[in-house]
Design a protein around this motif. Structure first.
Motif, short mmCIF file in Angstrom:
data_model
loop_
_atom_site.label_atom_id
_atom_site.label_comp_id
_atom_site.label_asym_id
_atom_site.label_seq_id
_atom_site.Cartn_x
_atom_site.Cartn_y
_atom_site.Cartn_z
N PRO A 133 -37.71 8.02 -9.16
CA PRO A 133 -37.19 8.18 -7.80
C PRO A 133 -35.66 8.13 -7.80
O PRO A 133 -35.04 7.57 -8.70
N ALA A 134 -35.06 8.69 -6.77
CA ALA A 134 -33.60 8.74 -6.64
C ALA A 134 -32.99 7.35 -6.82
O ALA A 134 -33.48 6.38 -6.26
N THR A 135 -31.92 7.30 -7.61
CA THR A 135 -31.22 6.04 -7.85
C THR A 135 -29.81 6.03 -7.26
O THR A 135 -29.19 4.98 -7.16
N GLY A 136 -29.30 7.22 -6.92
CA GLY A 136 -27.93 7.31 -6.45
C GLY A 136 -26.90 7.23 -7.57
O GLY A 136 -25.70 7.25 -7.31
N GLN A 137 -27.35 7.14 -8.80
CA GLN A 137 -26.45 6.98 -9.94
C GLN A 137 -25.88 8.32 -10.41
O GLN A 137 -26.60 9.31 -10.48
N PRO A 138 -24.59 8.33 -10.75
CA PRO A 138 -24.03 9.53 -11.38
C PRO A 138 -24.43 9.57 -12.85
O PRO A 138 -24.59 8.51 -13.48
N VAL A 139 -24.62 10.78 -13.38
CA VAL A 139 -24.94 10.94 -14.79
C VAL A 139 -24.06 11.99 -15.42
O VAL A 139 -23.53 12.88 -14.73
N ARG A 140 -23.91 11.87 -16.72
CA ARG A 140 -23.23 12.86 -17.56
C ARG A 140 -24.15 13.05 -18.76
O ARG A 140 -24.36 12.12 -19.52
N VAL A 141 -24.74 14.25 -18.87
CA VAL A 141 -25.79 14.51 -19.84
C VAL A 141 -25.37 15.65 -20.77
O VAL A 141 -24.95 16.70 -20.29
N TRP A 142 -25.51 15.43 -22.07
CA TRP A 142 -25.20 16.49 -23.03
C TRP A 142 -26.49 17.10 -23.55
O TRP A 142 -27.56 16.51 -23.45
N GLY A 143 -26.36 18.28 -24.10
CA GLY A 143 -27.52 18.92 -24.71
C GLY A 143 -27.13 20.23 -25.36
O GLY A 143 -25.95 20.61 -25.40
N MET A 144 -28.15 20.91 -25.88
CA MET A 144 -27.97 22.21 -26.51
C MET A 144 -29.13 23.11 -26.13
O MET A 144 -30.25 22.62 -25.95
N ILE A 145 -28.85 24.38 -26.01
CA ILE A 145 -29.88 25.38 -25.77
C ILE A 145 -29.74 26.43 -26.86
O ILE A 145 -28.64 26.89 -27.15
N ILE A 146 -30.87 26.80 -27.45
CA ILE A 146 -30.90 27.91 -28.39
C ILE A 146 -31.67 29.04 -27.71
O ILE A 146 -32.86 28.88 -27.41
N ASP A 147 -30.99 30.12 -27.42
CA ASP A 147 -31.60 31.28 -26.77
C ASP A 147 -31.70 32.42 -27.77
O ASP A 147 -30.77 32.66 -28.55
N ARG A 148 -32.82 33.14 -27.73
CA ARG A 148 -32.97 34.36 -28.51
C ARG A 148 -33.07 35.51 -27.52
O ARG A 148 -33.89 35.48 -26.60
N LEU A 149 -32.19 36.48 -27.70
CA LEU A 149 -32.12 37.60 -26.76
C LEU A 149 -32.70 38.87 -27.36
O LEU A 149 -32.60 39.10 -28.57
N GLU A 150 -33.29 39.67 -26.50
CA GLU A 150 -33.74 41.02 -26.83
C GLU A 150 -33.28 41.93 -25.71
O GLU A 150 -33.52 41.61 -24.53
N GLY A 151 -32.63 43.02 -26.06
CA GLY A 151 -32.23 43.98 -25.03
C GLY A 151 -31.39 43.40 -23.92
O GLY A 151 -31.52 43.80 -22.77
N GLY A 152 -30.54 42.42 -24.24
CA GLY A 152 -29.62 41.87 -23.25
C GLY A 152 -30.21 40.81 -22.34
O GLY A 152 -29.56 40.39 -21.39
N ARG A 153 -31.44 40.37 -22.62
CA ARG A 153 -32.05 39.30 -21.82
C ARG A 153 -32.69 38.27 -22.75
O ARG A 153 -33.07 38.57 -23.87
N ILE A 154 -32.84 37.05 -22.24
CA ILE A 154 -33.38 35.94 -23.02
C ILE A 154 -34.89 36.09 -23.14
O ILE A 154 -35.60 36.17 -22.14
N LYS A 155 -35.37 36.11 -24.39
CA LYS A 155 -36.80 36.28 -24.68
C LYS A 155 -37.46 34.93 -24.95
O LYS A 155 -38.60 34.72 -24.57
N ASP A 156 -36.76 34.04 -25.65
CA ASP A 156 -37.25 32.67 -25.78
C ASP A 156 -36.07 31.72 -25.82
O ASP A 156 -34.95 32.11 -26.13
N THR A 157 -36.35 30.49 -25.45
CA THR A 157 -35.30 29.50 -25.28
C THR A 157 -35.83 28.13 -25.68
O THR A 157 -37.04 27.90 -25.64
#
Length: 137
Positions: free
Chosen positions: A94-118
């Motif tokens: 449930p909502a806490t009102g807390q601010p967060v700063r979250v890091w991460g990474m996404i690996i996207d594979r594209l085909e024909g100019g659009r993302i096919k899997d992520t």
């Protein structure tokens, strides 16, 4: 023609930061596969939109920043950070009102100019510590 990294960068800015979920089909194939789905995430582009919609509902001021991108062949790795204030339920918390700063990474594979899997890998444990749900080590 824009590079794959340009397409991913534009997607994050348009779909997430501008909240333009209707434009997701411009960046993702209808049958896009999320290789590490969120709990309960449905298939395809609609599943991706539902995750983004849920994140926006929980963190209405969410803002993503791209820290680094590496592109090779049909894949783009994007290292990101997002910030927001927890104002609605997210992953069962449930909502806490807390601010967060979250890091991460996404690996996207594209085909024909659009993302096919992520594949998104995000510091969920760090976020839960910031929300006060999990005690710090």
């Amino acid at each position: 023609m824009p590079s794959n990294a340009d397409i991913v960068r534009e997607c994050i800015e348009d779909v997430i930061n501008r909240r333009n979920l209707d434009s997701a089909a411009k960046y993702f194939w209808e049958d896009v596969v999320e290789l590490v789905p969120f709990p309960g995430q449905g298939p395809g582009v609609e599943g991706v939109k539902d995750v983004v919609r849920g994140m926006i509902a929980a963190f209405p001021d969410m803002l993503w920043t791209i820290e680094e991108q590496i592109s090779e062949g049909d894949k783009v790795l994007t290292r990101f950070e997002w910030t927001g204030t927890h104002q609605g339920e997210f992953l069962g918390v449930p909502a806490t009102g807390q601010p967060v700063r979250v890091w991460g990474m996404i690996i996207d594979r594209l085909e024909g100019g659009r993302i096919k899997d992520t594949r998104m890998l995000m510091d969920a444990m760090g976020m839960m510590i910031q929300l006060g749900v999990v005690p710090p080590p």
